[in-house]
Design a protein around this motif. Structure first.
Motif, PDB file in Angstrom:
ATOM      1  N   VAL A   1       0.845  -1.198   0.000  1.00  9.43           N
ATOM      2  CA  VAL A   1       0.000   0.000   0.000  1.00  9.43           C
ATOM      3  C   VAL A   1       0.881   1.249   0.000  1.00  9.43           C
ATOM      4  N   GLU A   2       1.958   1.204   0.814  1.00  9.96           N
ATOM      5  CA  GLU A   2       2.859   2.360   0.864  1.00  9.96           C
ATOM      6  C   GLU A   2       3.504   2.609  -0.497  1.00  9.96           C
ATOM      7  N   ASN A   3       3.938   1.536  -1.159  1.00  7.48           N
ATOM      8  CA  ASN A   3       4.574   1.705  -2.467  1.00  7.48           C
ATOM      9  C   ASN A   3       3.591   2.234  -3.506  1.00  7.48           C
ATOM     10  N   ARG A   4       2.324   1.791  -3.424  1.00  5.33           N
ATOM     11  CA  ARG A   4       1.320   2.306  -4.354  1.00  5.33           C
ATOM     12  C   ARG A   4       1.116   3.806  -4.147  1.00  5.33           C
ATOM     13  N   LEU A   5       1.128   4.233  -2.901  1.00  2.46           N
ATOM     14  CA  LEU A   5       0.971   5.668  -2.628  1.00  2.46           C
ATOM     15  C   LEU A   5       2.184   6.457  -3.136  1.00  2.46           C
ATOM     16  N   LYS A   6       3.366   5.862  -3.005  1.00  2.56           N
ATOM     17  CA  LYS A   6       4.573   6.549  -3.503  1.00  2.56           C
ATOM     18  C   LYS A   6       4.566   6.654  -5.020  1.00  2.56           C
ATOM     19  N   GLN A   7       3.877   5.697  -5.673  1.00  2.00           N
ATOM     20  CA  GLN A   7       3.842   5.716  -7.134  1.00  2.00           C
ATOM     21  C   GLN A   7       3.146   6.963  -7.678  1.00  2.00           C
ATOM     22  N   THR A   8       2.413   7.674  -6.845  1.00  4.58           N
ATOM     23  CA  THR A   8       1.773   8.907  -7.316  1.00  4.58           C
ATOM     24  C   THR A   8       2.801   9.979  -7.627  1.00  4.58           C
ATOM     25  N   GLY A   9       4.007   9.805  -7.099  1.00  4.44           N
ATOM     26  CA  GLY A   9       5.047  10.812  -7.303  1.00  4.44           C
ATOM     27  C   GLY A   9       4.841  12.054  -6.459  1.00  4.44           C
ATOM     28  N   LEU A  10       3.886  11.988  -5.524  1.00  3.48           N
ATOM     29  CA  LEU A  10       3.569  13.149  -4.696  1.00  3.48           C
ATOM     30  C   LEU A  10       3.936  12.929  -3.236  1.00  3.48           C
ATOM     31  N   VAL A  11       4.452  11.735  -2.946  1.00  2.00           N
ATOM     32  CA  VAL A  11       4.681  11.336  -1.547  1.00  2.00           C
ATOM     33  C   VAL A  11       6.171  11.179  -1.282  1.00  2.00           C
TER      34      VAL A  11
ATOM     35  N   LYS B   1      -7.312   7.876  -2.351  1.00  2.00           N
ATOM     36  CA  LYS B   1      -8.222   6.717  -2.381  1.00  2.00           C
ATOM     37  C   LYS B   1      -8.489   6.282  -3.818  1.00  2.00           C
ATOM     38  N   LYS B   2      -8.697   7.283  -4.684  1.00  2.00           N
ATOM     39  CA  LYS B   2      -8.969   6.969  -6.090  1.00  2.00           C
ATOM     40  C   LYS B   2      -7.775   6.278  -6.732  1.00  2.00           C
ATOM     41  N   HIS B   3      -6.604   6.733  -6.372  1.00  2.00           N
ATOM     42  CA  HIS B   3      -5.383   6.101  -6.921  1.00  2.00           C
ATOM     43  C   HIS B   3      -5.277   4.657  -6.444  1.00  2.00           C
ATOM     44  N   LEU B   4      -5.502   4.434  -5.152  1.00  2.00           N
ATOM     45  CA  LEU B   4      -5.376   3.073  -4.611  1.00  2.00           C
ATOM     46  C   LEU B   4      -6.454   2.138  -5.157  1.00  2.00           C
ATOM     47  N   ALA B   5      -7.607   2.704  -5.503  1.00  2.00           N
ATOM     48  CA  ALA B   5      -8.708   1.870  -5.998  1.00  2.00           C
ATOM     49  C   ALA B   5      -8.319   1.113  -7.266  1.00  2.00           C
ATOM     50  N   GLN B   6      -7.277   1.591  -7.968  1.00  2.00           N
ATOM     51  CA  GLN B   6      -6.818   0.891  -9.167  1.00  2.00           C
ATOM     52  C   GLN B   6      -6.111  -0.422  -8.825  1.00  2.00           C
ATOM     53  N   PHE B   7      -5.667  -0.549  -7.585  1.00  2.00           N
ATOM     54  CA  PHE B   7      -4.825  -1.690  -7.220  1.00  2.00           C
ATOM     55  C   PHE B   7      -5.401  -2.539  -6.095  1.00  2.00           C
ATOM     56  N   ILE B   8      -6.122  -1.926  -5.175  1.00  2.00           N
ATOM     57  CA  ILE B   8      -6.637  -2.696  -4.042  1.00  2.00           C
ATOM     58  C   ILE B   8      -8.111  -2.392  -3.843  1.00  2.00           C
ATOM     59  N   GLU B   9      -8.780  -3.330  -3.182  1.00  2.00           N
ATOM     60  CA  GLU B   9     -10.209  -3.150  -2.956  1.00  2.00           C
ATOM     61  C   GLU B   9     -10.463  -2.025  -1.958  1.00  2.00           C
ATOM     62  N   ASN B  10     -11.574  -1.389  -2.100  1.00  2.00           N
ATOM     63  CA  ASN B  10     -11.892  -0.262  -1.240  1.00  2.00           C
ATOM     64  C   ASN B  10     -12.007  -0.668   0.221  1.00  2.00           C
ATOM     65  N   THR B  11     -12.413  -1.913   0.457  1.00  2.00           N
ATOM     66  CA  THR B  11     -12.599  -2.368   1.842  1.00  2.00           C
ATOM     67  C   THR B  11     -11.289  -2.386   2.623  1.00  2.00           C
ATOM     68  N   VAL B  12     -10.162  -2.520   1.926  1.00  2.00           N
ATOM     69  CA  VAL B  12      -8.876  -2.568   2.635  1.00  2.00           C
ATOM     70  C   VAL B  12      -8.086  -1.272   2.440  1.00  2.00           C
ATOM     71  N   SER B  13      -8.657  -0.320   1.763  1.00  2.00           N
ATOM     72  CA  SER B  13      -7.979   0.965   1.590  1.00  2.00           C
ATOM     73  C   SER B  13      -7.972   1.722   2.925  1.00  2.00           C
ATOM     74  N   PRO B  14      -6.953   2.553   3.201  1.00  2.00           N
ATOM     75  CA  PRO B  14      -6.907   3.286   4.474  1.00  2.00           C
ATOM     76  C   PRO B  14      -8.166   4.109   4.700  1.00  2.00           C
TER      77      PRO B  14
END
Length: 741
Positions: free
Chosen positions: A526-536, A578-591
């Motif tokens: 999850v952390e790596n997916r958030l870093k992939q935004t290039g904003l973190v 959240k929208k970015h993470l929704a591409q990779f993980i289910e919403n139920t497990v999103s922060p």
């Protein structure tokens, strides 16, 4: 030809090989016979030719032969000069100083090659053109004088270079005369302590320890000099040293048994009853010098570590484990330290600080500063020094955040970092400020140093030569090395991928796999997916347990992220991620909870602990204040807080001049102390308060809180970032509602 034979034997004797083999011996015999035959042929040719010119060519041939052999050794290393040096000191081949010595010897060999070329040319001239008198004068006298001068010059240069070499001596083998009396051991401001002072001070503490009963000693000294004096005294006198960075009275009480001694340079509370102040011993009368080597395999130490999970534990060590690691560190990095001074931004009570800031300077003779560098702004004061800096991700992140322009270092410092991963972005920014791309060290108290890297070369780690990597239980990294006494090695909690060349990639913690809504989710993913935004810039995702388990994300935005979300409400930022993470993980497990900070919560070693992140999320979010930073030391929490202009705290006080009321400051302090230090919530008595300067809207304030459980006293202070005091006081707390007054 005799010279040729001599050199063949010399190269055979001094070449590096594991062992002789039969084939090699037969080849050597063949070479010797061939050279002997060739020598006899040349001698016969000269005898029957009876030509004087053959004799005149003798010095030319000698010089050319020497040139060939010296040049051959530069191609087939080690060089001739290094082989000669090794005959005098057999330890050179395995010495950490070898790279430096070898480079020097290469240059010496090259100088001799140049001399042989010049000498052969002049000898050839005297043979072909000059008179017999000239030939005799030059080849019989002048050339030998020149050789003598070159020998003398090289000898003097060698002595100068030897003074520049590390005088690396294992700590357990240090003798009273290992350093000159006047050699600087440490410094602080204008004051210094010399080797003679060091010997005297160790002797005083040893005398004290040996006059006491033989028992383990808890050691805690904030001053690095006092620390190494006490530690060496304990080791030389056969006392077990228990090194703890935790100054909390409850912790000291927990580990301190009645039979233990306690030596420190810092006043403690009740837990340190009977503690010995080292300054008192050193201020005493001089004693006869006491000094001896000690058995590194017998000397015992105990390190206390907070561990990655945050739960403190003791790690017994033999001093041989430290010595083995010192040797490896000097072998790998020591060549870069020549002529430098050692500075630190980390605590020497942890293994990384212990090795880099206390033991390594002691073993190599490099002067070290007695006290830590606490603030990035202090680096400017050492810009004129050649420095080695043992630092941490926490300090380097502050340096990158607080410094806008490069520091004009006379010589770029060598910077090391350990305690956690250093984001590449921070390493790049620090390189722009200091001129050096930070060298990261990966390891732990249990394993010692495992590997190192500079992130400009990629995310992979290069293991130290003595560390053998394998994948152990649960796909975690297993390490075997001379730093670890257990033959099965030590299995870390880090998931790893090992490449064919031995390097490896860390893939997160094994305990970072959690179950949310019956689904297994990897927190690093999850952390790596958030870093992939290039904003973190930095992020930690932690599991939280409430009515149901969910994830929470603490994020530090990078410059691009700060610009993108400038003036945007927090809800829109949450939705973006959240929208970015929704591409990779289910919403139920999103922060489900999000915090945006200037820096992730860290301790003094730069370690980011899950429980601190969770504690931060345990504080209810409020539009009245925002926490930007959090730093935890034993018994103390420091926060950076800002109160927005819209905060309710400003209402109903002075309508035309907003300032934070005193009662709001006290209420905020009690609430945060309860959440982060676990203090009671009932204020029994306000023992002391002082409000010096108003806390204004949108101006960040630094709140420092220290709690002493024995006296139930909470001490707090609000300051501005530049240190100006705003307010402070001491509250007496209780968990009993009826105790309120």
């Amino acid at each position: 030809m005799l010279i040729g034979l001599a050199f063949v034997h010399f190269f055979n004797v001094t070449r590096e090989r594991a062992k002789d083999d039969e084939g090699s011996n037969r080849a050597n015999v063949a070479k010797n016979i061939s050279l002997l035959v060739l020598m006899l042929l040349c001698g016969a040719l000269a005898f029957f030719a009876d030509n004087l010119l053959f004799l005149k060519f003798y010095p030319v041939m000698v010089n050319l032969s020497l040139l060939c052999f010296f040049a051959f050794s530069l191609w087939k290393k080690p060089s001739f000069a290094f082989r000669m040096a090794n005959l005098g000191d057999r330890t050179l081949r395995v010495s950490p100083e070898r790279p430096f010595v070898e480079r020097y010897c290469d240059r010496v060999t090259l100088v001799w090659c140049a001399f042989f070329v010049a000498n052969a040319s002049v000898a050839l001239f005297t043979a072909l053109v000059g008179s017999e008198r000239m030939w005799t004068l030059y080849n019989g006298l002048i050339s030998y004088i020149l050789i003598g001068i070159l020998f003398a010059v090289e000898f003097m240069v060698r002595k100068i270079m030897q003074k520049k070499l590390h005088s690396y001596v294992p700590v357990c083998e240090l003798q009273r005369d290992s350093r000159p009396d006047g050699a600087i051991v440490c410094f602080d401001g204008e004051s210094t302590r010399t080797w003679a002072d060091f010997v005297s001070d160790v002797s005083k503490v040893r005398r004290f320890l040996e006059s006491s009963e033989n028992r383990p000693w808890i050691l805690h000294c904030e001053d690095s000099y006092f620390f190494i004096v006490a530690l060496l005294s304990m080791l030389q006198s056969g006392r077990k040293a228990m090194v703890t960075a935790n100054r909390q009275e409850a912790f000291i009480k927990e580990i301190k048994k009645p039979e233990y001694g306690f030596i420190t340079d810092t006043p403690f509370g009740d837990a340190s009853a009977g503690a010995v102040q080292i300054q008192t011993i050193l201020d005493g009368p001089a004693v006869e010098p006491l000094w001896n080597v000690f058995d590194k395999n017998e000397a015992e130490m105990v390190m206390f570590t907070s561990g990655t999970t945050g739960e403190p534990k003791s790690v017994p060590k033999r001093f041989s484990q430290f010595e083995n690691e010192l040797y490896e560190l000097v072998k790998v990095f020591g060549d870069d330290w020549l002529g430098r001074k050692v500075y630190s931004t980390v605590n020497h009570h942890h293994i990384y600080g212990l090795l880099f800031t206390v033991l390594l300077p002691t073993a190599t003779g490099l002067p070290f500063r007695r006290h830590r560098i606490d603030y990035p702004s202090e680096l400017v004061s050492i810009a004129g020094e050649k420095a080695v800096i043992a630092s941490s991700p926490a300090y380097l992140k502050r340096l990158a955040a607080d410094t806008d322009k490069p520091i004009d270092f006379k010589c770029s410092p060598i910077i090391y970092s350990s305690g956690g991963p250093l984001p590449e972005e921070v390493a790049r920014k620090c390189e722009g400020i200091t001129g050096y791309w930070t060298m990261e060290i990966y390891g732990s108290t249990e394993t010692g140093g495992i590997a190192y890297r500079q992130s400009k070369n990629g995310p992979v780690w290069k293991p130290f030569e003595v560390c053998k990597m394998s994948i152990g239980e649960n796909d975690c990294l297993n390490v075997k090395s001379s730093y670890i006494l257990e033959p099965e090695g030590f299995t870390t909690g880090d998931l790893v991928e090992i490449y064919d060349d031995g390097r490896f990639l860390l893939k997160g913690r094994a305990d970072s796999i959690v179950k949310i809504e019956e689904k297994r989710i990897s927190l690093p993913e999850v952390e790596n997916r958030l870093k992939q935004t290039g904003l973190v810039q930095d992020v930690r995702v932690v599991p939280m347990v409430g009515n149901r388990q969910y994830l929470a994300a603490a994020i530090v935005l990078n410059a691009e992220g700060r610009e993108k979300f400038k003036d945007q409400p927090k809800l829109e930022i949450n939705n973006f991620f959240k929208k970015h993470l929704a591409q990779f993980i289910e919403n139920t497990v999103s922060p489900k909870k999000w915090r945006y900070l200037e820096e992730l919560p860290q301790d003094t070693q730069g370690k980011i602990k899950m429980r601190d992140i969770q504690a931060l999320f345990g504080i209810p979010e409020s539009p009245n204040f925002k926490i930007l930073k959090m730093r935890r030391e034993p018994g103390t929490v420091t926060l950076k807080i800002v109160f927005p202009e819209t905060s309710d705290y400003y209402n109903g006080h002075f309508p035309s001049f907003k300032l934070l009321p005193a009662v709001a400051q006290v209420d905020m302090t009690v609430m945060l102390a309860h959440a982060l230090l676990g203090t009671p919530e009932v204020v029994v008595r306000i023992q002391r308060t002082k409000f010096s300067y108003p806390i204004l809207p949108n101006v960040p304030a630094i709140l420092e809180m220290t709690y002493k459980a024995e006296s139930s006293k909470l001490t707090f202070s609000y300051t501005l970032e530049e240190g100006r005091p705003l307010s402070g006081g001491t509250l007496v707390l209780s968990g009993d509602e009826n105790a309120r007054t």
